[in-house]
Design a protein around this motif. Structure first.
Motif, PDB file in Angstrom:
ATOM      1  N   PHE A 145      -2.053  -4.405  15.735  1.00  0.00           N
ATOM      2  CA  PHE A 145      -2.831  -3.583  14.816  1.00  0.00           C
ATOM      3  C   PHE A 145      -2.013  -3.223  13.581  1.00  0.00           C
ATOM      4  O   PHE A 145      -0.843  -2.872  13.678  1.00  0.00           O
ATOM      5  N   ILE A 146      -2.662  -3.317  12.414  1.00  0.00           N
ATOM      6  CA  ILE A 146      -2.112  -2.764  11.181  1.00  0.00           C
ATOM      7  C   ILE A 146      -2.639  -1.341  11.102  1.00  0.00           C
ATOM      8  O   ILE A 146      -3.850  -1.110  11.230  1.00  0.00           O
ATOM      9  N   THR A 147      -1.765  -0.390  10.905  1.00  0.00           N
ATOM     10  CA  THR A 147      -2.123   1.027  11.018  1.00  0.00           C
ATOM     11  C   THR A 147      -1.760   1.792   9.746  1.00  0.00           C
ATOM     12  O   THR A 147      -0.940   1.343   8.941  1.00  0.00           O
ATOM     13  N   LYS A 148      -2.359   2.983   9.589  1.00  0.00           N
ATOM     14  CA  LYS A 148      -2.065   3.800   8.407  1.00  0.00           C
ATOM     15  C   LYS A 148      -2.469   5.244   8.660  1.00  0.00           C
ATOM     16  O   LYS A 148      -3.496   5.514   9.294  1.00  0.00           O
ATOM     17  N   GLY A 149      -1.665   6.167   8.170  1.00  0.00           N
ATOM     18  CA  GLY A 149      -2.055   7.565   8.168  1.00  0.00           C
ATOM     19  C   GLY A 149      -3.097   7.803   7.090  1.00  0.00           C
ATOM     20  O   GLY A 149      -2.995   7.244   5.991  1.00  0.00           O
ATOM     21  N   ASP A 150      -4.101   8.618   7.358  1.00  0.00           N
ATOM     22  CA  ASP A 150      -5.174   8.847   6.385  1.00  0.00           C
ATOM     23  C   ASP A 150      -4.651   9.379   5.059  1.00  0.00           C
ATOM     24  O   ASP A 150      -5.216   9.098   4.002  1.00  0.00           O
ATOM     25  N   LYS A 151      -3.583  10.133   5.084  1.00  0.00           N
ATOM     26  CA  LYS A 151      -3.030  10.698   3.852  1.00  0.00           C
ATOM     27  C   LYS A 151      -2.017   9.762   3.199  1.00  0.00           C
ATOM     28  O   LYS A 151      -1.739   9.885   2.000  1.00  0.00           O
ATOM     29  N   ASN A 152      -1.461   8.843   3.950  1.00  0.00           N
ATOM     30  CA  ASN A 152      -0.415   7.969   3.423  1.00  0.00           C
ATOM     31  C   ASN A 152      -0.986   6.920   2.477  1.00  0.00           C
ATOM     32  O   ASN A 152      -2.122   6.490   2.609  1.00  0.00           O
ATOM     33  N   GLY A 153      -0.148   6.487   1.558  1.00  0.00           N
ATOM     34  CA  GLY A 153      -0.598   5.551   0.533  1.00  0.00           C
ATOM     35  C   GLY A 153      -0.411   4.096   0.878  1.00  0.00           C
ATOM     36  O   GLY A 153      -0.774   3.228   0.079  1.00  0.00           O
ATOM     37  N   ARG A 154       0.155   3.801   2.045  1.00  0.00           N
ATOM     38  CA  ARG A 154       0.331   2.398   2.416  1.00  0.00           C
ATOM     39  C   ARG A 154       0.321   2.253   3.931  1.00  0.00           C
ATOM     40  O   ARG A 154       0.471   3.220   4.672  1.00  0.00           O
ATOM     41  N   TYR A 155       0.143   1.002   4.344  1.00  0.00           N
ATOM     42  CA  TYR A 155       0.146   0.710   5.771  1.00  0.00           C
ATOM     43  C   TYR A 155       1.518   1.013   6.377  1.00  0.00           C
ATOM     44  O   TYR A 155       2.549   0.942   5.701  1.00  0.00           O
TER      45      TYR A 155
END
Length: 217
Positions: A140-150
């Motif tokens: 899975f490629i993941t990301k925090g909702d607030k973060n600007g990148r994966y």
């Protein structure tokens, strides 16, 4: 004797609740305290989150129990498409688990640059500019909702593509602020401080209580 009886009764009640939550979730511990604001505004620092084994009640078109944001836009958790997962970065069980959203699934050796949201890959102009592209393995490629990148972008990235075996479970329910109790307890045993992508400090702790009882961004 009455005082001792009250303590035993209280401890028994807490244990019973824990056992019931484990029976429902299939994950231990079933509750994690959030250490950083990387999932703002949908999951906030200091919240307590109920986590469930990902394959117990999986959504439509899931991969190993996890629905990605790219797979089904109509399936939403915490107000956005895709499951929010708790995972061990790079499969390292001694690091504080990460709680971020599953954005897309990639296959081994896949050039996933063209499928990525260009807003979340930094200055990368091609697959060669991404740390985890082509993908060393499926995940899975993941990301925090607030973060600007994966999470898989950067040098070093937060984690390689998240293998299904690294997933602790899916986040289901948040209880605002209740996790502050756990975080304050853990601070007493903190051995150091690290910084996540948003610039927020995250306690870097050792031992099963810190590792299993909290999740960071």
């Amino acid at each position: 004797m009455m005082y001792v009886a009250d303590i035993v009764s209280s401890a028994g009640s807490v244990l019973l609740v824990g056992v019931l939550l484990f029976a429902v979730s299939g994950v231990w511990p079933p509750l994690v305290a959030i250490e950083s604001p990387s999932m703002d505004p949908h999951i906030k620092e200091g919240d307590l989150v109920f986590v469930m084994e990902e394959e117990r009640f999986s959504g439509p078109g899931d991969h190993e129990g996890v629905v990605t944001a790219a797979n089904d836009d109509s399936y939403r958790t915490f107000q956005r498409p895709g499951d929010v997962i708790v995972y061990e970065p790079d499969g390292n069980s001694r690091q504080t688990p990460i709680i971020h959203r599953a954005m897309l699934w990639v296959e081994e050796d896949e050039n996933w640059y063209d499928r990525a949201n260009k807003d979340y890959i930094g200055s990368a102009d091609s697959c060669d500019d991404l740390s985890s592209c082509p993908a060393d393995h499926a995940g899975f490629i993941t990301k925090g909702d607030k973060n600007g990148r994966y999470d898989q972008v950067g040098s070093p990235p937060i984690s390689e593509p998240v293998k299904p075996g690294w997933v602790v479970g899916t986040a289901e329910i948040r209880v605002p602020l209740l996790g502050q109790v756990r975080l304050q307890w853990n601070k007493a045993g903190a051995t150091g401080v690290v910084t996540d992508e948003t610039g927020s400090t995250v306690t870097d702790e050792t031992g099963p209580t810190a590792v299993n009882g909290t999740a960071a961004g």
